[in-house]
Design an enzyme around this catalytic site. Sequence first.
Site, mmCIF file in Angstrom:
data_model
loop_
_atom_site.group_PDB
_atom_site.id
_atom_site.type_symbol
_atom_site.label_atom_id
_atom_site.label_comp_id
_atom_site.label_asym_id
_atom_site.label_seq_id
_atom_site.Cartn_x
_atom_site.Cartn_y
_atom_site.Cartn_z
ATOM 1 N N ARG A 73 -15.587 39.842 -12.130
ATOM 2 C CA ARG A 73 -14.231 40.342 -12.369
ATOM 3 C C ARG A 73 -13.909 41.430 -11.341
ATOM 4 O O ARG A 73 -12.804 41.512 -10.818
ATOM 5 C CB ARG A 73 -14.068 40.915 -13.788
ATOM 6 N N TYR A 118 13.610 36.210 -9.137
ATOM 7 C CA TYR A 118 12.948 35.100 -9.836
ATOM 8 C C TYR A 118 13.069 35.297 -11.356
ATOM 9 O O TYR A 118 12.777 36.381 -11.867
ATOM 10 C CB TYR A 118 11.479 35.051 -9.399
ATOM 11 N N LYS A 175 2.837 28.338 -4.432
ATOM 12 C CA LYS A 175 3.886 27.689 -3.642
ATOM 13 C C LYS A 175 3.358 27.370 -2.236
ATOM 14 O O LYS A 175 2.400 26.645 -2.113
ATOM 15 C CB LYS A 175 5.136 28.587 -3.632
HETATM 16 C C1 PLP Z 1 6.933 30.909 -8.598
HETATM 17 C C2 PLP Z 1 7.416 32.256 -8.218
HETATM 18 C C3 PLP Z 1 6.896 33.416 -8.818
HETATM 19 C C4 PLP Z 1 5.891 33.360 -9.947
HETATM 20 O O1 PLP Z 1 4.683 32.812 -9.566
HETATM 21 P P1 PLP Z 1 3.682 31.980 -10.524
HETATM 22 O O2 PLP Z 1 2.569 31.611 -9.622
HETATM 23 O O3 PLP Z 1 4.439 30.824 -11.063
HETATM 24 O O4 PLP Z 1 3.271 32.927 -11.629
HETATM 25 C C5 PLP Z 1 7.363 34.651 -8.376
HETATM 26 N N1 PLP Z 1 8.302 34.738 -7.400
HETATM 27 C C6 PLP Z 1 8.827 33.651 -6.818
HETATM 28 C C7 PLP Z 1 9.851 33.813 -5.751
HETATM 29 C C8 PLP Z 1 8.408 32.377 -7.202
HETATM 30 O O5 PLP Z 1 8.954 31.294 -6.614
#
Ligand code: PLP
Length: 385
Positions: free
Chosen positions: A49, A101, A199
């Site tokens: 951790r 977001y 992403k």
């Molecule tokens: C998807 C996203 C998040 C959140 O991320 P997760 O990995 O889904 O928790 C935050 N900011 C933006 C711009 C995103 O597209």
Amino acid sequence: MTTKRRRTSVVQAAVGTDKAHKAVMPPIYMSTTFEIDGLEQKAPYEYSRTRNPSRDDLAEAITELEGGIGTCVTSSGMAALTLIVHLLNPEDLLIAPYDCYGRSYRMLASLAEKKHFKLKFIDQYDEQAVEDAFKEEAPKMVLIESPSNPVMRIADIAMIAERAKACGAMTVCDNTFLSPMLQSPLDLGADIVYHSTTKFINGHSDIVGGCVTTNNEEILTELEFWANSLGVIGAPFDAYMTLRGMRTLELRVTRAQENAEKVAKMLSEHPLVSAVYYPGLPDHPGHEIAKKQQAGFGAMMSFEIKTDKSKLAAFVDALEVFRLAQSLGGTESLINHPATMTHVSMGPEAREKAGVTDQLFRLSIGVEHIDDIFDDLNSALEKVA
Ligand SMILES: *Cc1c(COP(=O)(O)O)cnc(C)c1O
């Protein structure tokens, strides 16, 4: 050795780091615990951790790409933001964009309600609104998201960071929509940059993860303390997979962006399209700032179809290359209907303010052959004629 070009660093991420067997690709260290040499001895790795070699491999690679001094790898993008807001005290003011977001918006609003910190949502794309917000009360932290979701507004990162610095506030930038290949917020004056690595960085829609990078020693120490205390850390397997995805980041982003530029042009000339939101188009309100602060215009865009609501389903059903799904930044093209999907919980009033109409669709352009992307959009658009 001299500093490598980013394009080389990303391809070589953690390659050749294995000391045990000189494996070209580093192994995954799944072990939760590491043997200590003897009583009262310290070891670089003791408990996973706190620190784990696979997570460190990914952290180092992201640090290099973002030009920081250290990175905390987290279990999701939301965990990254959770970690960041733990730098705030109850009397500290956080300024955030009103159209950030959706899940970030709800988390910040809910934590502010619990008095974890003070919060003000503002319109960061309007210089006057930014100036007014700073005049009213000095913030402790300013959160930026650029380009914004889904209508791709562009915030002037250097301008906001300069104002923040002048009053001793930290600037934090969500860099998810562009990836480190296309925007370097730390170079523009931000203190912290974070991503949903779910992403573009992982890029294959098969891992949920996040990261927080800083160029400030004090901030890094505090982030590491909270990452370990809260336990918002990423798993070793996820770190391995994310590194694997990241080595092709430059290739993927380059191709997806090339496709996106062509799609934006095609849609903006289409008789059934009433608006295209892509910062690469010269008439986009943020075009000049985007040109100045980004290395490219990215692979995200949104557009409005000139039709009534009843025909929208026919358009979506006719698509074969684009899949109707949340998320973005993968090799595959995705389409999202913000009004009923990502932005549904905002409510109609906030949606209207954020430019989210029923006719608006968001595209995450993938790396497929451009002609198949064109054919798909064109034949689906024929259904609403
Ligand atoms: C998807 C996203 C998040 C959140 O991320 P997760 O990995 O889904 O928790 C935050 N900011 C933006 C711009 C995103 O597209």
